[in-house]
Scaffold this motif. Structure first.
Motif, PDB file in Angstrom:
ATOM      1  N   TRP A 191      54.211  35.032 -19.260  1.00 27.12           N
ATOM      2  CA  TRP A 191      53.958  36.321 -19.927  1.00 27.12           C
ATOM      3  C   TRP A 191      54.108  37.462 -18.927  1.00 27.12           C
ATOM      4  O   TRP A 191      53.717  37.342 -17.766  1.00 27.12           O
ATOM      5  CB  TRP A 191      52.541  36.360 -20.519  1.00 27.12           C
ATOM      6  N   ASN A 193      52.648  40.978 -17.898  1.00 27.59           N
ATOM      7  CA  ASN A 193      51.394  41.730 -18.059  1.00 27.59           C
ATOM      8  C   ASN A 193      51.745  43.215 -18.069  1.00 27.59           C
ATOM      9  O   ASN A 193      52.008  43.816 -17.027  1.00 27.59           O
ATOM     10  CB  ASN A 193      50.438  41.399 -16.915  1.00 27.59           C
ATOM     11  N   ASP A 194      51.755  43.798 -19.276  1.00 30.02           N
ATOM     12  CA  ASP A 194      52.106  45.213 -19.410  1.00 30.02           C
ATOM     13  C   ASP A 194      50.910  46.133 -19.239  1.00 30.02           C
ATOM     14  O   ASP A 194      51.026  47.356 -19.409  1.00 30.02           O
ATOM     15  CB  ASP A 194      52.755  45.461 -20.775  1.00 30.02           C
ATOM     16  N   GLY A 197      45.614  44.840 -21.299  1.00 28.41           N
ATOM     17  CA  GLY A 197      45.424  43.613 -22.056  1.00 28.41           C
ATOM     18  C   GLY A 197      46.632  43.192 -22.875  1.00 28.41           C
ATOM     19  O   GLY A 197      46.556  42.236 -23.658  1.00 28.41           O
ATOM     20  N   ARG A 198      47.757  43.881 -22.681  1.00 27.47           N
ATOM     21  CA  ARG A 198      48.973  43.547 -23.449  1.00 27.47           C
ATOM     22  C   ARG A 198      49.803  42.533 -22.677  1.00 27.47           C
ATOM     23  O   ARG A 198      50.225  42.798 -21.540  1.00 27.47           O
ATOM     24  CB  ARG A 198      49.799  44.804 -23.719  1.00 27.47           C
ATOM     25  N   MET A 199      50.029  41.380 -23.276  1.00 21.37           N
ATOM     26  CA  MET A 199      50.821  40.324 -22.670  1.00 21.37           C
ATOM     27  C   MET A 199      52.075  40.116 -23.527  1.00 21.37           C
ATOM     28  O   MET A 199      51.988  39.934 -24.739  1.00 21.37           O
ATOM     29  CB  MET A 199      50.034  39.018 -22.579  1.00 21.37           C
ATOM     30  N   ARG A 200      53.239  40.129 -22.875  1.00 23.44           N
ATOM     31  CA  ARG A 200      54.532  40.010 -23.563  1.00 23.44           C
ATOM     32  C   ARG A 200      55.193  38.704 -23.144  1.00 23.44           C
ATOM     33  O   ARG A 200      55.321  38.410 -21.955  1.00 23.44           O
ATOM     34  CB  ARG A 200      55.387  41.209 -23.186  1.00 23.44           C
ATOM     35  N   ARG A 238      51.791  35.118 -29.026  1.00 27.47           N
ATOM     36  CA  ARG A 238      50.790  35.767 -28.174  1.00 27.47           C
ATOM     37  C   ARG A 238      49.923  34.673 -27.555  1.00 27.47           C
ATOM     38  O   ARG A 238      49.834  33.557 -28.110  1.00 27.47           O
ATOM     39  CB  ARG A 238      49.940  36.756 -28.972  1.00 27.47           C
TER      40      ARG A 238
END
Length: 252
Positions: A191, A193-194, A197-200, A238
């Motif tokens: 993932w 880490n943007d 707490g946003r994981m792409r 996700r």
């Protein structure tokens, strides 16, 4: 044996469905009967072509229709042929027993299915090899880029993770040393880490070789780091589990 018309055994002969004595009798007959010999050649070529043909597996409806007609439709009208040994002409009925026709159909379907299966396996192998070569080339390009930045960090269980980021290519490569294989039915998913707490999703690690370098899918963009989670086979849109590792991207 004497009651069997050898003219009707050509199909069974081609499919190797005769007893040794019957097969020997047919072979003796073929030496004297040019018409049957020609029929054997044609049937052999047909079976071979059906076996090599790349076609879809026939559906149940087709098989049921063929089996229904076997008992009602005559193979071919009678023809006359000239004997190979003499000049007289005699009638010849080109009939085949129902079981021989059914055997021909079953053999054709089986051979066709094998050919299709082998073709699909070869095609999938070629596609996998091509994708692996493309991925290896992309990994090499990131590692060889002039602005490649490397960061290494310890992972859980004594493993070590290394991530290489190329800003000019906007790509990243991850590799782990000493990382155990995921549990059965699970995969490691990478993932980006943007932040906040946003994981792409950045794709899956190869479960068979977790130590291999993996090109992370998608652009790095503004991601500040990466994470690794254990997910169901095929991955998840996700994260569904607590990350087993979090790494910060190198800044210089």
């Amino acid at each position: 044996m004497n009651s069997v018309d050898l003219h009707t055994l050509t199909g069974a002969y081609v499919l190797d469905a005769l007893e040794p004595a019957e097969r020997a009798a047919v072979e003796r007959h073929l030496a004297d009967c040019a018409s049957c010999a020609q029929e054997v050649r044609e049937l052999s070529e047909t079976v071979t072509r059906l076996g090599l043909a790349v076609a879809a597996q026939p559906g149940p409806a087709l098989r049921d229709e063929v089996m229904r007609r076997i008992g009602t439709v005559r193979q071919e009208a009678p023809t006359t042929v000239r004997s190979a040994r003499g000049g007289h002409v005699r009638p010849r009925w080109r009939w085949a027993p129902n079981w021989a026709l059914a055997a021909c159909f079953a053999a054709a379907v089986a051979l066709g299915g094998v050919a299709v299966s082998q073709y699909e396996q070869a095609r999938e192998a070629r596609e996998q090899a091509l994708q692996a070569r493309i991925a290896n080339d992309a990994v090499g390009a990131v590692l060889a880029s002039a602005d490649a930045r490397v960061s290494t960090a310890p992972l859980r269980g004594g493993a070590v993770g290394t991530v290489v980021v190329s800003p000019s290519r906007n790509q990243a490569v991850f590799a782990a040393s000493g990382m155990p294989a995921p549990p059965s039915g699970k995969v490691y998913q990478l993932w980006y880490n943007d932040g906040g707490g946003r994981m792409r999703s950045a794709g899956l690690m190869d479960s068979g070789t977790p130590a291999a370098a993996t090109l992370m899918h998608g652009p790095v963009d503004a991601a500040s780091g990466m994470g690794i989670t254990v997910e169901p086979a095929g991955g998840s849109p996700r994260p569904t589990s607590t990350p087993v590792a979090l790494l910060a991207f190198p800044t210089a």
